[in-house]
Structures are given as structure tokens and as C-alpha cells.
Design a protein around this motif. Structure first.
Motif, short mmCIF file in Angstrom:
data_model
loop_
_atom_site.label_atom_id
_atom_site.label_comp_id
_atom_site.label_asym_id
_atom_site.label_seq_id
_atom_site.Cartn_x
_atom_site.Cartn_y
_atom_site.Cartn_z
N ILE A 1 34.42 42.25 19.13
CA ILE A 1 34.48 40.96 19.79
C ILE A 1 33.06 40.43 19.90
CG2 ILE A 1 35.09 39.72 21.90
CD1 ILE A 1 37.35 41.77 22.29
N THR A 2 32.83 39.23 19.39
CA THR A 2 31.49 38.65 19.39
C THR A 2 31.19 37.95 20.72
OG1 THR A 2 32.15 36.50 18.52
CG2 THR A 2 31.69 38.26 16.90
N ASP A 3 29.94 37.54 20.86
CA ASP A 3 29.54 36.88 22.11
C ASP A 3 30.10 35.46 22.24
OD1 ASP A 3 27.93 35.61 20.26
OD2 ASP A 3 26.04 36.22 21.18
N GLU A 4 30.90 35.04 21.27
CA GLU A 4 31.60 33.76 21.38
C GLU A 4 32.84 33.87 22.28
OE1 GLU A 4 32.23 33.33 17.25
OE2 GLU A 4 30.31 32.37 16.91
N CYS A 5 33.16 35.09 22.70
CA CYS A 5 34.31 35.36 23.56
C CYS A 5 34.23 34.51 24.83
CB CYS A 5 34.35 36.84 23.92
SG CYS A 5 35.64 37.31 25.10
N ILE A 6 35.36 33.91 25.21
CA ILE A 6 35.40 33.07 26.42
C ILE A 6 36.13 33.77 27.57
CG2 ILE A 6 35.16 30.89 25.17
CD1 ILE A 6 38.25 30.58 25.43
N ASN A 7 36.39 35.07 27.43
CA ASN A 7 37.06 35.84 28.47
C ASN A 7 38.38 35.23 28.90
OD1 ASN A 7 35.19 38.04 28.84
ND2 ASN A 7 33.79 36.58 29.78
N CYS A 8 39.18 34.84 27.93
CA CYS A 8 40.45 34.18 28.25
C CYS A 8 41.57 35.16 28.60
CB CYS A 8 40.87 33.28 27.10
SG CYS A 8 41.29 34.19 25.59
N ASP A 9 41.33 36.44 28.39
CA ASP A 9 42.27 37.51 28.77
C ASP A 9 43.51 37.63 27.89
OD1 ASP A 9 40.66 38.14 31.06
OD2 ASP A 9 41.64 36.54 32.17
N VAL A 10 43.59 36.95 26.76
CA VAL A 10 44.82 37.04 25.96
C VAL A 10 44.83 38.22 25.01
CG1 VAL A 10 45.36 34.58 26.15
CG2 VAL A 10 44.11 35.42 24.17
N CYS A 11 43.68 38.73 24.61
CA CYS A 11 43.65 39.81 23.63
C CYS A 11 43.98 41.18 24.22
CB CYS A 11 42.29 39.87 22.93
SG CYS A 11 40.89 40.21 24.01
N GLU A 12 43.49 41.44 25.39
CA GLU A 12 43.64 42.78 25.98
C GLU A 12 45.09 43.27 26.04
OE1 GLU A 12 42.08 45.32 29.81
OE2 GLU A 12 42.54 43.22 30.09
N PRO A 13 46.02 42.49 26.56
CA PRO A 13 47.40 43.00 26.63
C PRO A 13 48.10 43.10 25.28
CG PRO A 13 47.29 40.76 27.50
CD PRO A 13 45.89 41.20 27.24
N GLU A 14 47.55 42.47 24.25
CA GLU A 14 48.17 42.52 22.92
C GLU A 14 47.84 43.79 22.16
OE1 GLU A 14 50.40 40.32 21.79
OE2 GLU A 14 50.20 39.36 23.75
N CYS A 15 46.82 44.53 22.57
CA CYS A 15 46.38 45.70 21.83
C CYS A 15 47.30 46.90 22.09
CB CYS A 15 44.94 46.07 22.22
SG CYS A 15 44.32 47.50 21.30
N PRO A 16 47.99 47.38 21.05
CA PRO A 16 48.92 48.49 21.24
C PRO A 16 48.22 49.83 21.51
CG PRO A 16 48.76 47.96 18.92
CD PRO A 16 47.99 46.91 19.67
N ASN A 17 46.93 49.91 21.20
CA ASN A 17 46.19 51.16 21.40
C ASN A 17 45.32 51.14 22.65
OD1 ASN A 17 47.15 52.30 18.98
ND2 ASN A 17 45.62 51.19 17.81
N GLU A 18 45.38 50.05 23.42
CA GLU A 18 44.55 49.89 24.61
C GLU A 18 43.08 50.06 24.28
OE1 GLU A 18 46.20 52.47 27.63
OE2 GLU A 18 48.05 51.31 27.72
N ALA A 19 42.67 49.52 23.13
CA ALA A 19 41.28 49.62 22.70
C ALA A 19 40.41 48.51 23.29
CB ALA A 19 41.21 49.56 21.17
#
Length: 86
Positions: free
Chosen positions: A5-23
Motif C-alpha cells: 500500500i503506497t502513501d497515496e492511501c486515504i485510510n478509507c478502511d475498505v481494504c482491510e476486511p476484504e483480505c482473506p489472509n488478514e494481511a
């Protein structure tokens, strides 16, 4: 390769719950990806789910963590205890 994840991330919280490996986890300033857990969703989905939901397209392949599909499959099997089936 694992993803990053690059520093362009806006901390919108949508990616975290989508990761099946909790990475994906909240880092000090932005979300981060644990390369030891990222399989680019190999074994779970056809495409990385975090990339699919990211509104700012800030999750490219990590050039510092190059992995073959066989390596990603092995990581998937180790993390899940399941045999990979295409």
C-alpha cells in the motif's frame, strides 16, 4: 509478489476486511500489508480483493517482494492448511 500500500492511501478502511489472509493492518500512518501473509488472494479469489475495492488505486505489486505463482500457492497452503485447487 505480495502487494504493498503506497502513501497515496486515504485510510478509507475498505481494504482491510476484504483480505482473506488478514494481511492488511492499520500502520502508524496508513494501512500496510504483511508480505508474509499476502498471497495476492491466490487460492481465494481470481484477483486481489484489496485492489478491487481501493478507491484510489494505491495497492500495486511490491517490487521488493517478488514471488512466483508457485510460491504464492505454497504460502496459501501454509497459511490455510488447505490444498490449492485451481
Amino acid at each position: 509478489m505480495s502487494l504493498v500500500i503506497t502513501d497515496e492511501c486515504i485510510n478509507c478502511d475498505v481494504c482491510e476486511p476484504e483480505c482473506p489472509n488478514e494481511a492488511i493492518y492499520q500502520g502508524e500512518e496508513i494501512y500496510e500489508i504483511d508480505p508474509d501473509k499476502c498471497t495476492e488472494c491466490v487460492g481465494h479469489y481470481d484477483e486481489p480483493q484489496c485492489q478491487q475495492v481501493c478507491p484510489v488505486d494505491c495497492i500495486p505489486l511490491d517490487p521488493n517482494n517478488s514471488e512466483t505463482k508457485d510460491q504464492l500457492v505454497a504460502k496459501y497452503e501454509k497459511l490455510t492448511g488447505e490444498t490449492y485447487a485451481e
